[in-house]
Structures are given as structure tokens and as C-alpha cells.
Design an enzyme around this catalytic site. Structure first.
Site, PDB file in Angstrom:
ATOM      1  N   HIS A 184       0.800  -1.230   0.000  1.00 13.32           N
ATOM      2  CA  HIS A 184       0.000   0.000   0.000  1.00 13.32           C
ATOM      3  C   HIS A 184       0.830   1.276   0.000  1.00 13.32           C
ATOM      4  O   HIS A 184       0.282   2.361  -0.170  1.00 13.32           O
ATOM      5  CB  HIS A 184      -1.053  -0.071   1.100  1.00 13.32           C
ATOM      6  CG  HIS A 184      -2.004  -1.197   0.805  1.00 13.32           C
ATOM      7  ND1 HIS A 184      -2.752  -1.236  -0.355  1.00 13.32           N
ATOM      8  CD2 HIS A 184      -2.243  -2.372   1.445  1.00 13.32           C
ATOM      9  CE1 HIS A 184      -3.445  -2.373  -0.398  1.00 13.32           C
ATOM     10  NE2 HIS A 184      -3.150  -3.088   0.680  1.00 13.32           N
ATOM     11  N   HIS A 230       2.878  -8.208  -3.102  1.00 15.13           N
ATOM     12  CA  HIS A 230       1.946  -8.944  -3.958  1.00 15.13           C
ATOM     13  C   HIS A 230       1.936  -8.291  -5.333  1.00 15.13           C
ATOM     14  O   HIS A 230       1.479  -7.159  -5.480  1.00 15.13           O
ATOM     15  CB  HIS A 230       0.551  -8.880  -3.304  1.00 15.13           C
ATOM     16  CG  HIS A 230      -0.511  -9.642  -4.027  1.00 15.13           C
ATOM     17  ND1 HIS A 230      -1.799  -9.746  -3.543  1.00 15.13           N
ATOM     18  CD2 HIS A 230      -0.495 -10.357  -5.184  1.00 15.13           C
ATOM     19  CE1 HIS A 230      -2.528 -10.479  -4.387  1.00 15.13           C
ATOM     20  NE2 HIS A 230      -1.763 -10.855  -5.383  1.00 15.13           N
ATOM     21  N   ARG A 259      -2.092  -3.216  -9.743  1.00 20.73           N
ATOM     22  CA  ARG A 259      -2.721  -2.025  -9.148  1.00 20.73           C
ATOM     23  C   ARG A 259      -1.834  -1.377  -8.083  1.00 20.73           C
ATOM     24  O   ARG A 259      -1.982  -0.218  -7.793  1.00 20.73           O
ATOM     25  CB  ARG A 259      -4.091  -2.363  -8.562  1.00 20.73           C
ATOM     26  CG  ARG A 259      -4.055  -3.181  -7.293  1.00 20.73           C
ATOM     27  CD  ARG A 259      -5.425  -3.321  -6.685  1.00 20.73           C
ATOM     28  NE  ARG A 259      -6.285  -4.180  -7.480  1.00 20.73           N
ATOM     29  CZ  ARG A 259      -7.301  -4.881  -6.952  1.00 20.73           C
ATOM     30  NH1 ARG A 259      -7.586  -4.772  -5.684  1.00 20.73           N
ATOM     31  NH2 ARG A 259      -8.029  -5.666  -7.707  1.00 20.73           N
ATOM     32  N   GLU A 313       4.055 -12.653  -3.124  1.00 18.79           N
ATOM     33  CA  GLU A 313       2.663 -13.122  -3.211  1.00 18.79           C
ATOM     34  C   GLU A 313       2.198 -13.054  -4.642  1.00 18.79           C
ATOM     35  O   GLU A 313       2.404 -12.033  -5.311  1.00 18.79           O
ATOM     36  CB  GLU A 313       1.750 -12.212  -2.394  1.00 18.79           C
ATOM     37  CG  GLU A 313       1.669 -12.552  -0.953  1.00 18.79           C
ATOM     38  CD  GLU A 313       0.625 -11.673  -0.288  1.00 18.79           C
ATOM     39  OE1 GLU A 313      -0.356 -11.269  -0.931  1.00 18.79           O
ATOM     40  OE2 GLU A 313       0.824 -11.369   0.884  1.00 18.79           O
ATOM     41  N   THR A 347      -7.462  -9.362  -1.004  1.00 19.17           N
ATOM     42  CA  THR A 347      -7.573 -10.821  -1.123  1.00 19.17           C
ATOM     43  C   THR A 347      -8.623 -11.299  -0.128  1.00 19.17           C
ATOM     44  O   THR A 347      -8.357 -11.427   1.058  1.00 19.17           O
ATOM     45  CB  THR A 347      -6.200 -11.469  -0.856  1.00 19.17           C
ATOM     46  OG1 THR A 347      -5.223 -10.771  -1.617  1.00 19.17           O
ATOM     47  CG2 THR A 347      -6.198 -12.925  -1.252  1.00 19.17           C
ATOM     48  N   GLU A 388      -0.406 -20.215   5.028  1.00 21.03           N
ATOM     49  CA  GLU A 388      -0.703 -18.969   5.722  1.00 21.03           C
ATOM     50  C   GLU A 388      -2.206 -18.942   5.977  1.00 21.03           C
ATOM     51  O   GLU A 388      -3.004 -19.023   5.040  1.00 21.03           O
ATOM     52  CB  GLU A 388      -0.265 -17.755   4.898  1.00 21.03           C
ATOM     53  CG  GLU A 388      -0.577 -16.455   5.630  1.00 21.03           C
ATOM     54  CD  GLU A 388       0.163 -15.245   5.085  1.00 21.03           C
ATOM     55  OE1 GLU A 388       1.282 -15.393   4.558  1.00 21.03           O
ATOM     56  OE2 GLU A 388      -0.401 -14.144   5.205  1.00 21.03           O
ATOM     57  N   HIS A 441      -3.618 -11.033   7.363  1.00 22.75           N
ATOM     58  CA  HIS A 441      -4.679 -10.290   6.676  1.00 22.75           C
ATOM     59  C   HIS A 441      -5.548  -9.551   7.683  1.00 22.75           C
ATOM     60  O   HIS A 441      -6.186 -10.160   8.532  1.00 22.75           O
ATOM     61  CB  HIS A 441      -5.579 -11.158   5.789  1.00 22.75           C
ATOM     62  CG  HIS A 441      -6.186 -10.335   4.679  1.00 22.75           C
ATOM     63  ND1 HIS A 441      -7.302  -9.550   4.866  1.00 22.75           N
ATOM     64  CD2 HIS A 441      -5.783 -10.120   3.399  1.00 22.75           C
ATOM     65  CE1 HIS A 441      -7.563  -8.910   3.733  1.00 22.75           C
ATOM     66  NE2 HIS A 441      -6.662  -9.223   2.839  1.00 22.75           N
TER      67      HIS A 441
HETATM   68  N1  PXP Z   1      -1.035 -12.188   3.860  1.00 22.57           N
HETATM   69  C1  PXP Z   1      -1.539 -12.341   2.611  1.00 22.57           C
HETATM   70  C2  PXP Z   1      -1.415 -13.678   1.954  1.00 22.57           C
HETATM   71  C3  PXP Z   1      -2.144 -11.255   1.941  1.00 22.57           C
HETATM   72  O1  PXP Z   1      -2.653 -11.424   0.704  1.00 22.57           O
HETATM   73  C4  PXP Z   1      -2.166 -10.002   2.579  1.00 22.57           C
HETATM   74  C5  PXP Z   1      -2.757  -8.822   1.880  1.00 22.57           C
HETATM   75  O2  PXP Z   1      -2.143  -8.601   0.678  1.00 22.57           O
HETATM   76  C6  PXP Z   1      -1.602  -9.889   3.860  1.00 22.57           C
HETATM   77  C7  PXP Z   1      -1.075 -11.011   4.486  1.00 22.57           C
HETATM   78  C8  PXP Z   1      -1.561  -8.593   4.587  1.00 22.57           C
HETATM   79  O3  PXP Z   1      -2.849  -8.146   4.860  1.00 22.57           O
HETATM   80  P1  PXP Z   1      -3.067  -6.677   5.384  1.00 22.57           P
HETATM   81  O4  PXP Z   1      -2.551  -5.752   4.353  1.00 22.57           O
HETATM   82  O5  PXP Z   1      -4.543  -6.605   5.578  1.00 22.57           O
HETATM   83  O6  PXP Z   1      -2.307  -6.571   6.686  1.00 22.57           O
END
Ligand code: PXP
Length: 246
Positions: free
Chosen positions: A12, A45, A51, A72, A103, A153, A196
């Protein structure tokens, strides 16, 4: 208890950069700061629609990082070729739908077992640790094990959403599922990661699960960095994780 690693997801930072189309803020600079702030790995990712993270970001991360990169990606031929070219430390296979904002669910491994087994074999042969992003569901864990993944994961999104929406019974039920499935996967010999949607409010019970040895956290940390800076935002997450583990 094994040490709990923190993987900082820098997607991000690239989202903010891409809002204006220039070079700043630079996700590689964020990765270097995360390295100094106590991260144990960097997660990025590369989405099919690019994006946030770009191909060039991955080139630059591979060149600049001393920490392991957790790459990712969706299970597509294009992403497999990119991963095989870079040979990152780890590859995390995630489901991807163009219309989703993030995701949203785990991968349906059980339904696509054959295809995924063939898909991950060359990645393993290239020396990447292969991780599969799945819901805390016994069927999916068994399938991930059968196809030869070394790591799963566990998707913590349902647990975090229930907390954010004040559905505390649901939250506790989701946490219980994560707890049981972390033990189940560990007993099968799989390395267990989770992530996540984790925040300062939700991280501790997940960090306390003894079988979980890595958390991947992004969106919340980048958001907090707006207010306090990236280094203290990561340091606070690290402190909460270590305290939960102690
Ligand atoms: N793990 C995976 C496999 C993810 O796809 C993501 C989001 O891209 C994250 C962890 C991290 O999630 P967050 O950005 O919500 O902390």
C-alpha cells in the site's frame, strides 16, 4: 516457543504512489526502513492488474533487500515465470479476482489440487519455500499438504472483520478455528503463518498461537505510518507480538 517473525507487506505504499503515477512514496524505501525497524521479511503482492506493486518494484526489491522476500502471487503462468526468474525466498500463492478490493478469501486448494501440485513443483525445485494462503479449514490444509506446500498462511480476515464489527462471539469462534487449525497443520509438518487485516487490537491472540511462526501485516501498518511514521508503527507491532509470545 519459536520466535515469531514479522513480515511487513509494503503493497500500500505503492497504492499511494500509483494514485499520482510518479515515483513517490517508494515501496523499496519503505522496505529498507522496515528492515531497520525490526521486520524479519518483506512481503509484496504482484497483482495481475499491477494495481500497486509493479514488475520494476520486484526487480528493485530483489536487488536492494537483505531480508527475505515473500512474493505473493496468483497461480498463473505469467506469475510463475516471474517467480522462477527471481527465485525469491518464499512464494505465497493467493487467490485473485480483479473485482475484489483485497484478497478476500483463501485459496480453494481442495478443488484444484492437481493443477496446483503441478504449478508449485517447479517453484519448489527452484528453491522457493511455497506457502498457500487458505482459510482455517481442515480440508484445505489437508489438500495443501498433499500438493507438497511447505507452508500455509492462515487467513485472519474473518477474525479481524468480526472484531471490527463488534461481533465478538463470531470473533472468538474464528480465533478458536485459527487455534485448532494451526495445531492441525503443524502436526502434519507444515510451517504455519497467518495474516490479513491484523491491527494493534487484533494481533495479540494470533501472535500467542504457539504454532504460528510468521505474521504478514501491511495495510494497518502503512496507515499508522501516516500518523506516527513507519519505524514506530512497526516497532509497536513488534512489541505487541513479542509481549503476546512471552
Ligand atoms: N497475507 C496475505 C497472503 C495477503 O494477501 C495479505 C494482503 O495482501 C496480507 C497477508 C496482509 O494483509 P493486510 O494488508 O490486511 O495486513
Amino acid at each position: 516457543m519459536a520466535k515469531l517473525r514479522l513480515g511487513v507487506n509494503i503493497d500500500h505504499v505503492a497504492t499511494v504512489r500509483n494514485a499520482r503515477g510518479g515515483d513517490v512514496p517508494d515501496p523499496v524505501r519503505a522496505a529498507k526502513i522496515a528492515e531497520e525497524a525490526g521486520a524479519d521479511g518483506i512481503t509484496a503482492h504482484l497483482r495481475e492488474d499491477r494495481r500497486h506493486i509493479s514488475d520494476e518494484d520486484i526487480d528493485r526489491l530483489m536487488a536492494a533487500l537483505s531480508l527475505p522476500l515473500n512474493f505473493e502471487m496468483a497461480a498463473t503462468d505469467e506469475m510463475q515465470a516471474i517467480a522462477l526468474r527471481h527465485k525469491p525466498h518464499a512464494v505465497c500463492i493467493v487467490p485473485e479476482r480483479r473485482e475484489e478490493r483485497t484478497t478476500e478469501g483463501g485459496l480453494e486448494v481442495a478443488r484444484e489440487e492437481n493443477k496446483l501440485a503441478h504449478f508449485i513443483a517447479p517453484l519448489r525445485e527452484a528453491g522457493c519455500r511455497v506457502s498457500i494462503f487458505i482459510a482455517a479449514d481442515q480440508r484445505q490444509i489437508e489438500a495443501a499438504h498433499r500438493i507438497g506446500a511447505q507452508v500455509i498462511e492462515l487467513h485472519t480476515g474473518a477474525y479481524c472483520d468480526a472484531h471490527a464489527e463488534g461481533r465478538f462471539d463470531d470473533r472468538d469462534a474464528e480465533l478458536e478455528k485459527l487455534r485448532r487449525m494451526a495445531t492441525f497443520a503443524h502436526d502434519k509438518g507444515l510451517e504455519v503463518h497467518a495474516g490479513h487485516g491484523l491491527t494493534y487490537d487484533t494481533v495479540s491472540p494470533v501472535a500467542a498461537l504457539p504454532e504460528v511462526i510468521e505474521l504478514n501485516i501491511g495495510h494497518f501498518l502503512i496507515g499508522e505510518a501516516i500518523f506516527m511514521g513507519l519505524t514506530p508503527a512497526i516497532a509497536e507491532m513488534r512489541r505487541l507480538m513479542d509481549a503476546a509470545r512471552a
